[in-house]
Structure formats: C-alpha cells, structure tokens
Design a protein around this motif. Structure first.
Motif, PDB file in Angstrom:
ATOM      1  N   VAL A  14       0.839  -1.205   0.000  1.00  0.00           N
ATOM      2  CA  VAL A  14       0.000   0.000   0.000  1.00  0.00           C
ATOM      3  C   VAL A  14       0.877   1.259   0.000  1.00  0.00           C
ATOM      4  CG1 VAL A  14      -1.699   1.327   1.322  1.00  0.00           C
ATOM      5  CG2 VAL A  14      -1.969  -1.147   1.067  1.00  0.00           C
ATOM      6  N   THR A  15       1.890   1.304   0.854  1.00  0.00           N
ATOM      7  CA  THR A  15       2.730   2.517   0.878  1.00  0.00           C
ATOM      8  C   THR A  15       3.492   2.672  -0.441  1.00  0.00           C
ATOM      9  OG1 THR A  15       4.477   1.317   2.062  1.00  0.00           O
ATOM     10  CG2 THR A  15       2.977   2.620   3.395  1.00  0.00           C
ATOM     11  N   GLU A  16       3.929   1.545  -1.004  1.00  0.00           N
ATOM     12  CA  GLU A  16       4.587   1.613  -2.319  1.00  0.00           C
ATOM     13  C   GLU A  16       3.621   2.164  -3.367  1.00  0.00           C
ATOM     14  OE1 GLU A  16       6.592  -2.082  -4.081  1.00  0.00           O
ATOM     15  OE2 GLU A  16       4.884  -1.800  -5.456  1.00  0.00           O
ATOM     16  N   THR A  17       2.378   1.702  -3.326  1.00  0.00           N
ATOM     17  CA  THR A  17       1.385   2.139  -4.310  1.00  0.00           C
ATOM     18  C   THR A  17       1.124   3.642  -4.190  1.00  0.00           C
ATOM     19  OG1 THR A  17       0.362  -0.056  -4.237  1.00  0.00           O
ATOM     20  CG2 THR A  17      -0.964   1.736  -5.166  1.00  0.00           C
ATOM     21  N   ASP A  67      -8.267   1.725   1.053  1.00  0.00           N
ATOM     22  CA  ASP A  67      -8.122   2.881   0.145  1.00  0.00           C
ATOM     23  C   ASP A  67      -6.990   2.678  -0.856  1.00  0.00           C
ATOM     24  OD1 ASP A  67     -10.227   4.567   0.852  1.00  0.00           O
ATOM     25  OD2 ASP A  67      -9.082   5.630   2.397  1.00  0.00           O
ATOM     26  N   ILE A  68      -6.712   1.428  -1.205  1.00  0.00           N
ATOM     27  CA  ILE A  68      -5.518   1.150  -2.033  1.00  0.00           C
ATOM     28  C   ILE A  68      -5.580   1.846  -3.397  1.00  0.00           C
ATOM     29  CG2 ILE A  68      -6.348  -1.075  -2.973  1.00  0.00           C
ATOM     30  CD1 ILE A  68      -3.269  -1.945  -2.518  1.00  0.00           C
ATOM     31  N   THR A  69      -6.781   2.130  -3.893  1.00  0.00           N
ATOM     32  CA  THR A  69      -6.879   2.795  -5.205  1.00  0.00           C
ATOM     33  C   THR A  69      -7.266   4.278  -5.068  1.00  0.00           C
ATOM     34  OG1 THR A  69      -9.190   2.112  -5.401  1.00  0.00           O
ATOM     35  CG2 THR A  69      -7.546   0.676  -6.400  1.00  0.00           C
ATOM     36  N   LYS A  70      -7.186   4.791  -3.852  1.00  0.00           N
ATOM     37  CA  LYS A  70      -7.643   6.164  -3.587  1.00  0.00           C
ATOM     38  C   LYS A  70      -6.860   7.217  -4.382  1.00  0.00           C
ATOM     39  CE  LYS A  70      -9.939   9.273  -1.315  1.00  0.00           C
ATOM     40  NZ  LYS A  70     -11.317   9.547  -1.702  1.00  0.00           N
ATOM     41  N   LYS A  71      -5.579   6.929  -4.654  1.00  0.00           N
ATOM     42  CA  LYS A  71      -4.754   7.937  -5.336  1.00  0.00           C
ATOM     43  C   LYS A  71      -5.181   8.179  -6.789  1.00  0.00           C
ATOM     44  CE  LYS A  71      -1.811   8.993  -2.030  1.00  0.00           C
ATOM     45  NZ  LYS A  71      -1.577  10.329  -1.506  1.00  0.00           N
ATOM     46  N   TYR A  72      -6.019   7.305  -7.317  1.00  0.00           N
ATOM     47  CA  TYR A  72      -6.558   7.573  -8.656  1.00  0.00           C
ATOM     48  C   TYR A  72      -7.545   8.739  -8.649  1.00  0.00           C
ATOM     49  CZ  TYR A  72      -4.643   3.307 -10.737  1.00  0.00           C
ATOM     50  OH  TYR A  72      -3.794   2.349 -11.222  1.00  0.00           O
ATOM     51  N   ASP A  73      -8.067   9.069  -7.461  1.00  0.00           N
ATOM     52  CA  ASP A  73      -9.092  10.117  -7.389  1.00  0.00           C
ATOM     53  C   ASP A  73      -8.497  11.509  -7.586  1.00  0.00           C
ATOM     54  OD1 ASP A  73     -10.924   8.204  -6.899  1.00  0.00           O
ATOM     55  OD2 ASP A  73     -11.485   8.885  -4.885  1.00  0.00           O
ATOM     56  N   ASN A 103       3.051  -0.560 -10.586  1.00  0.00           N
ATOM     57  CA  ASN A 103       3.355  -1.773  -9.823  1.00  0.00           C
ATOM     58  C   ASN A 103       2.210  -2.757 -10.057  1.00  0.00           C
ATOM     59  OD1 ASN A 103       1.209  -1.000  -8.211  1.00  0.00           O
ATOM     60  ND2 ASN A 103       2.374  -0.898  -6.296  1.00  0.00           N
ATOM     61  N   ILE A 104       2.158  -3.815  -9.259  1.00  0.00           N
ATOM     62  CA  ILE A 104       1.136  -4.856  -9.454  1.00  0.00           C
ATOM     63  C   ILE A 104      -0.281  -4.269  -9.346  1.00  0.00           C
ATOM     64  CG2 ILE A 104       1.440  -5.547  -7.006  1.00  0.00           C
ATOM     65  CD1 ILE A 104       0.317  -7.894  -9.802  1.00  0.00           C
ATOM     66  N   VAL A 105      -0.458  -3.294  -8.434  1.00  0.00           N
ATOM     67  CA  VAL A 105      -1.793  -2.714  -8.230  1.00  0.00           C
ATOM     68  C   VAL A 105      -2.240  -1.940  -9.468  1.00  0.00           C
ATOM     69  CG1 VAL A 105      -3.122  -1.047  -6.866  1.00  0.00           C
ATOM     70  CG2 VAL A 105      -1.529  -2.618  -5.723  1.00  0.00           C
ATOM     71  N   THR A 106      -1.364  -1.115 -10.000  1.00  0.00           N
ATOM     72  CA  THR A 106      -1.763  -0.303 -11.161  1.00  0.00           C
ATOM     73  C   THR A 106      -1.914  -1.186 -12.404  1.00  0.00           C
ATOM     74  OG1 THR A 106       0.516   0.257 -11.793  1.00  0.00           O
ATOM     75  CG2 THR A 106      -0.578   1.729 -10.222  1.00  0.00           C
ATOM     76  N   ARG A 107      -1.118  -2.267 -12.458  1.00  0.00           N
ATOM     77  CA  ARG A 107      -1.287  -3.188 -13.606  1.00  0.00           C
ATOM     78  C   ARG A 107      -2.635  -3.888 -13.535  1.00  0.00           C
ATOM     79  NH1 ARG A 107       4.361  -3.505 -12.997  1.00  0.00           N
ATOM     80  NH2 ARG A 107       4.281  -5.287 -11.580  1.00  0.00           N
ATOM     81  N   LEU A 108      -3.038  -4.298 -12.318  1.00  0.00           N
ATOM     82  CA  LEU A 108      -4.369  -4.910 -12.171  1.00  0.00           C
ATOM     83  C   LEU A 108      -5.466  -3.896 -12.502  1.00  0.00           C
ATOM     84  CD1 LEU A 108      -3.816  -6.929  -8.858  1.00  0.00           C
ATOM     85  CD2 LEU A 108      -4.404  -7.921 -11.086  1.00  0.00           C
ATOM     86  N   TYR A 109      -5.267  -2.663 -12.074  1.00  0.00           N
ATOM     87  CA  TYR A 109      -6.255  -1.610 -12.320  1.00  0.00           C
ATOM     88  C   TYR A 109      -6.483  -1.447 -13.824  1.00  0.00           C
ATOM     89  CZ  TYR A 109      -8.698   2.763 -11.006  1.00  0.00           C
ATOM     90  OH  TYR A 109      -9.625   3.744 -10.771  1.00  0.00           O
ATOM     91  N   ASP A 110      -5.371  -1.467 -14.569  1.00  0.00           N
ATOM     92  CA  ASP A 110      -5.483  -1.363 -16.032  1.00  0.00           C
ATOM     93  C   ASP A 110      -6.108  -2.626 -16.625  1.00  0.00           C
ATOM     94  OD1 ASP A 110      -4.401   1.145 -16.098  1.00  0.00           O
ATOM     95  OD2 ASP A 110      -2.358   0.478 -16.555  1.00  0.00           O
ATOM     96  N   GLU A 111      -5.616  -3.772 -16.149  1.00  0.00           N
ATOM     97  CA  GLU A 111      -6.069  -5.052 -16.708  1.00  0.00           C
ATOM     98  C   GLU A 111      -7.584  -5.210 -16.561  1.00  0.00           C
ATOM     99  OE1 GLU A 111      -5.455  -9.794 -15.755  1.00  0.00           O
ATOM    100  OE2 GLU A 111      -3.932  -8.384 -15.026  1.00  0.00           O
ATOM    101  N   TYR A 112      -8.122  -4.814 -15.401  1.00  0.00           N
ATOM    102  CA  TYR A 112      -9.575  -4.951 -15.184  1.00  0.00           C
ATOM    103  C   TYR A 112     -10.321  -3.674 -15.542  1.00  0.00           C
ATOM    104  CZ  TYR A 112      -8.561  -9.448 -13.225  1.00  0.00           C
ATOM    105  OH  TYR A 112      -8.151 -10.743 -13.090  1.00  0.00           O
ATOM    106  N   ASP A 113      -9.615  -2.725 -16.116  1.00  0.00           N
ATOM    107  CA  ASP A 113     -10.198  -1.475 -16.597  1.00  0.00           C
ATOM    108  C   ASP A 113     -11.145  -0.849 -15.561  1.00  0.00           C
ATOM    109  OD1 ASP A 113     -10.696   0.629 -18.192  1.00  0.00           O
ATOM    110  OD2 ASP A 113     -12.068  -0.412 -19.556  1.00  0.00           O
TER     111      ASP A 113
END
Ligand code: FE2
Ligand code: FE2
Length: 338
Positions: A14-17, A67-73, A103-113
């Motif tokens: 999470v901190t890395e993300t 809130d792992i995807t919160k920074k997209y906001d 990282n793995i989180v942003t790649r998943l975010y893209d992969e699952y659109d």
C-alpha cells in the motif's frame, strides 16, 4: 502462511502504491494524509472489532487495503450547471489521475479497466486479486473483499440492499471507522486545521488564528449528524465521547484567546500554529511525534529557564498541561483506543 509477514508485506504494498503518484494536494487530501488515515482506520476498525466481537484479522487486512486505489481520485467532477456528477448509487465521481509509475496494483487496475469505478469498488477488485495471490482461503478473501467494498455506503439504498451489504458486522465496523476518522474527534480536528489553513493561505495569503478558533465550536456541532448515522453501538459510543472531548477542547482554545501572549507560546494556540507551520504536506504521525518528543519538553524547559512573573508562570504551566493532555488523547485516537 506466516500471517504477520504477509500483513506487513500488504502494508508495504500500500505505501509503495501511494508513492506511484507525484501530485500532492487533491481536494481534501494531501500526500501524507492517505497513509496516516489508513493506519488510523485500521487501528480503530480492529478496536471496534474487539468490542463488537468481529474478526480482527479480517479488519486488519481490510483496513490496510481499503483505500488502495484512492490515489486515482482527482478533483470531483461537476456538470455544466456546477452540480456534482454522481454515480447511480449517489457517489460523487472524480476525475481520474494516472500514476507516474507502475506496480502490481496499477497493472491490475489497467487489466480490469477500473477507471470508471469508484474507489471502494476498484479497491475491492484489487483486494480480491492480491489476497488470492497470497494464498488466503476463499472465505477470508470474500469477507475482506466485501468489507472493502462496503466502506462507502450508497446514499439511497433499500433496507433489503442494506441488509445484504452490511450483513457482516466487520462491514459495518470499517464503514464506521472510515466515517469517523476524517470527521469526529481530534483526528477530524487535525484534518480540519489543515484544510482550513491551506485554503485560507491560498485565498488571502494568511491563516487567521483568532477567527479560526472562534469558528471551531460550530465545526464540532456540524459533526453531530455523523455520530447519529454510525452503524454499530461501539462506534456511536466512541464518537459521542469524541464529540464531548472536542467540545471541551475548542472551549479551552477559545478561553486561551484571553491570554494570547502566553498561550501562543505554551498552550493549545501554539499547537495550532505549529500544525499550520507546515501547510503543503502535513504528516500527522510526524507532527504528533514532534509534539511529544520536542515541543512539550522544550516548553517545560523554557518555563524553568525563563524569568516569568509568578502569574505568567502559573498560566504557562497550566497551558503546557493542556498541551500534554491534548497530545495524549491525539495519540490514543491514532492507536484506535479512543
Ligand atoms: Fe475510502
Ligand atoms: Fe478511508
């Protein structure tokens, strides 16, 4: 599975993300805010879990990831008439900010659109994928996914939908912890100072201590509705106590205005000015630690060293006592204990 090792690895993820984005301020968030908030919500969620008989491990992992995807906001979207753009469920929609690195989180975010989803929803998807990869069993994964998904509550939901979404006590608990943290108690006050000071300085170039302090009782009153709308009795109990403590704090601060000279140096007014000395990216954990290990000992030393009149010395001593008590309560809230 080595649970504590995995728990730490998820925290590091999470901190890395959060560091993959370069922007600082967006709306009412700043770079350090999100992680400090996450730690407080996790601690409060675990404490409420103990009180309500919930599953503390599920709350720990969900607290870390919620809130792992919160920074997209990005900024909240407005339509042509200046009204908030909302999703079908009544959530405000944000512009989406792309990370500068991946990282793995942003790649998943893209992969699952997930760009068209709100962060509780995208967070739940990412949580599920990550926990499956770590080898958690299916029931645990589903429970944690569901807690993350329920941390935002749709505005108008039928009671049938409510019963489904909040069937598990852990889902109610994390919602409560996440609602309380930015609004109720000293953690809410800390956030309010930093929002207020940031916009005041942007608007007029300065932070007005007196008028800010005079407005605080109204700020605290405005949070009563959050208390009523919490879901669990344990959270309501904590929140009522926090409101009571905040009322007493802001009345102490208003009383301090009677003796600005002493209290800007030794008292709570001085703490406010210390907090707003950093407006760009204030760090709750750092500022709390600074109060404890630097400011309070320095003030105590200064009372001992400085030639003050007897009455000023008395005033300074009780002012420092107020700061000590404030700092202890702030730390206990940070640990989820109050
Ligand atoms: Fe959230
Ligand atoms: Fe949150």
């Amino acid at each position: 599975m080595d649970y504590s090792k995995v728990s730490k690895e998820l925290e590091d993820l999470v901190t890395e993300t959060y560091k993959l984005w370069d922007h600082n301020r967006v709306g009412f968030q700043w770079r350090h805010y999100t992680w400090n908030h996450t730690k407080r919500v996790r601690a409060m969620g675990m404490e409420l879990g103990r009180r309500e008989g919930g599953d503390v491990k599920k709350l720990e992992i969900a607290g870390t990831l919620h809130d792992i995807t919160k920074k997209y906001d990005g900024e909240i979207l407005n339509d042509a008439d200046g009204n908030r753009v909302t999703s079908e469920q009544g959530f405000w929609l944000n512009e989406k900010l792309k990370p500068a690195r991946e990282n793995i989180v942003t790649r998943l975010y893209d992969e699952y659109d997930l760009y068209d989803t709100v962060h509780h929803d995208s967070g739940a998807v990412i949580t599920e994928k990550i926990l499956v990869d770590y080898g958690f069993d299916a029931d645990f994964v589903e429970a944690v996914r569901s807690i993350v998904f329920a941390h935002l509550k749709p505005i108008n939901m039928t009671s049938e939908d409510f019963d489904i979404l909040y069937k598990n006590i852990e889902n109610q608990i994390l919602y409560d912890a996440d609602t309380m943290d930015p609004n109720v108690g000293y953690t809410g006050f800390f956030r309010n100072i930093h929002i207020h000071a940031h916009f005041a300085i942007q608007r007029s170039g300065k932070f007005e201590l007196e008028s800010y302090v005079q407005g605080l009782p109204r700020f605290v009153d405005s949070k009563d509705s959050f208390v009523e709308n919490l879901l669990t009795n344990s959270a309501k109990d904590v929140a009522e106590k926090r409101q009571e403590r905040s009322r007493s704090l802001v009345s102490q601060m208003n009383a301090e205005l009677e003796n600005m000279n002493i209290n800007r140096k030794y008292g709570l007014l001085g703490v406010i000015e210390y907090f707003v000395s950093e407006t760009a990216d204030p760090d709750f954990a750092y500022q709390l630690n600074h109060l404890k290990t630097n400011r309070i000992p320095d003030l105590q030393k200064s009372i001992a060293d400085t030639t003050l009149s007897q009455s000023d010395r008395n005033d300074a001593e009780v002012a420092v006592d107020r700061v000590i008590s404030f700092t202890q309560d702030l730390e206990n809230e940070y640990k989820g204990l109050m």
